[in-house]
Design an enzyme around this catalytic site. Structure first.
Site, PDB file in Angstrom:
ATOM      1  N   TYR A 168       0.837  -1.213   0.000  1.00 29.58           N
ATOM      2  CA  TYR A 168       0.000   0.000   0.000  1.00 29.58           C
ATOM      3  C   TYR A 168       0.874   1.266   0.000  1.00 29.58           C
ATOM      4  O   TYR A 168       0.612   2.219  -0.739  1.00 29.58           O
ATOM      5  CB  TYR A 168      -0.884  -0.075   1.237  1.00 29.58           C
ATOM      6  CG  TYR A 168      -1.825   1.062   1.459  1.00 29.58           C
ATOM      7  CD1 TYR A 168      -2.942   1.242   0.654  1.00 29.58           C
ATOM      8  CD2 TYR A 168      -1.637   1.940   2.526  1.00 29.58           C
ATOM      9  CE1 TYR A 168      -3.832   2.283   0.890  1.00 29.58           C
ATOM     10  CE2 TYR A 168      -2.529   2.968   2.782  1.00 29.58           C
ATOM     11  CZ  TYR A 168      -3.619   3.141   1.958  1.00 29.58           C
ATOM     12  OH  TYR A 168      -4.494   4.162   2.202  1.00 29.58           O
ATOM     13  N   LYS A 172       0.929   4.139  -2.802  1.00 26.97           N
ATOM     14  CA  LYS A 172       0.468   5.492  -2.457  1.00 26.97           C
ATOM     15  C   LYS A 172       1.531   6.555  -2.688  1.00 26.97           C
ATOM     16  O   LYS A 172       1.195   7.705  -2.982  1.00 26.97           O
ATOM     17  CB  LYS A 172      -0.019   5.521  -0.998  1.00 26.97           C
ATOM     18  CG  LYS A 172      -1.387   4.864  -0.804  1.00 26.97           C
ATOM     19  CD  LYS A 172      -2.459   5.473  -1.706  1.00 26.97           C
ATOM     20  CE  LYS A 172      -3.852   5.351  -1.142  1.00 26.97           C
ATOM     21  NZ  LYS A 172      -4.876   5.782  -2.129  1.00 26.97           N
TER      22      LYS A 172
END
Ligand SMILES: NC(=O)c1ccc[n+]([C@@H]2O[C@H](COP(=O)([O-])OP(=O)(O)OC[C@H]3O[C@@H](n4cnc5c(N)ncnc54)[C@H](O)[C@@H]3O)[C@@H](O)[C@H]2O)c1
Length: 313
Positions: A168, A172
């Protein structure tokens, strides 16, 4: 207080708007007169399945409140899905003025347990999904000379790291790179691009959405999204943390650094100067990678250029 800003006549597309932060954005834009495309695949928080329910519910809520919205059930994780999201706005409303890549899932695992499907799923939704969401809209804005507003969604995990979120976090921070280039390539055409790292109680973070009076309610993020997506805003290329009652800019900068003498290109000299290399007393924020060229050649004891440099002192 300044005059209330309006989105009358504007078409705003929001991915992942069936829940959480995206739903709060959709309501806030609709309340200010925007025609909203509520996109949501309607799957689980780890990206399994799909349903029309989430996007349909938010469209019903907006229409019941007197606003205008249509649903889109496509996934951001494929090029066809991303194209269909922009196409939905064009077929329903004839234009796209702002687009927010907000859809998200989680597959948290520590690095030793992380496997390829969990890396792929996260990169597909967050990073590739940001490309698939932004590119069709950006191309349409360019072709139609629309002063577009692009907003991407990053995360404190990507900006600063977080245990168990390698997949993640990498996705991101990749989103921030995409945002920077969109802002640079859009500048000439008054197409802005910015990113928000939200902090809010949602089903993704705590399993359920925070009520309106929750200090971490997703509604507390929405004012920044509206501000950045309004034509009154010309700020571009920037990243903000928003939530829990605070809005704050975060950025990538470069320290003043250390320029070795000819005989100091050695690991020993680097170790001896680590404090100076790591110092953040003086810092500089390049406007693009090209902006680094002057920095490389400037001696580190030269004062930073006033237009580009900042310092704590
Ligand atoms: N809530 C926070 O504190 C927080 C913190 C950092 C970043 N974020 C980011 O903010 C965004 C919104 O998160 P949230 O907390 O509101 O979560 P949420 O689960 O409440 O909402 C995300 C929505 O995205 C949808 N979605 C997932 N995959 C999709 C796909 N492939 N195509 C279309 N829609 C899809 C989901 O169905 C869901 O409705 C995400 O990008 C998330 O990573 C949230």
């Amino acid at each position: 207080m300044p005059d209330q800003i309006s989105f009358d006549g504007a078409v705003v597309v929001i991915t992942g708007a069936g829940n959480g932060v995206g739903r709060a954005y959709a309501h806030a834009f609709a309340q200010r007169g925007a025609r909203v495309v509520v996109n949501d695949l309607g799957g689980s928080t780890d990206g399994i399945g799909g349903s029309d329910a989430a996007a349909s519910r938010v469209v019903d809520e907006i229409v019941a409140a007197g606003g205008e919205a249509v649903a889109s059930f496509d996934s951001v994780a494929t090029p066809e899905g991303g194209q269909a999201i922009t196409d939905r706005a064009l077929e329903a409303f004839g234009r796209v003025d702002a687009i927010i890549a907000n859809a998200g899932i989680l597959r948290d695992k520590s690095v030793v347990k992380l496997d390829t499907p969990d890396i792929d799923a996260i990169l597909d939704v967050h990073l590739r999904g940001a490309f698939f969401t932004m590119l069709p809209a950006f191309k349409w804005m360019r072709a139609n000379e629309v002063r577009g507003r692009l907003l991407l969604t990053t995360s404190a995990s990507g900006l600063y790291g977080n245990f168990g979120q390698a997949n993640y976090a990498a996705a991101k921070l990749g989103v921030v790179g995409l945002m920077r280039v969109l802002s640079i390539e859009g500048a000439k055409y008054d197409i802005t691009a910015n990113a928000i790292a939200p902090a809010a109680t949602t089903r993704l973070t705590v399993g359920a959405e925070g009520a309106d009076d929750d200090p971490m309610s997703p509604r507390k993020v929405a004012p920044l999204a509206l501000a950045l997506c309004h034509l009154d805003n010309s700020v571009t290329g920037e990243t903000f943390v928003a939530g829990g009652g605070k809005f704050s800019r975060t950025w990538l900068a470069l320290g003043q650094g250390w320029s070795p003498e000819a005989d100091e290109f050695t690991p020993e000299a680097v170790l001896a100067h680590l404090a100076q290399i790591r110092s953040t007393d003086e810092w500089f924020e390049p406007t693009s990678a090209m902006g680094l060229a002057d920095w490389f050649t400037a001696p580190s004891d030269a004062p930073p250029s006033p237009s580009a440099a900042h310092g704590a002192s």
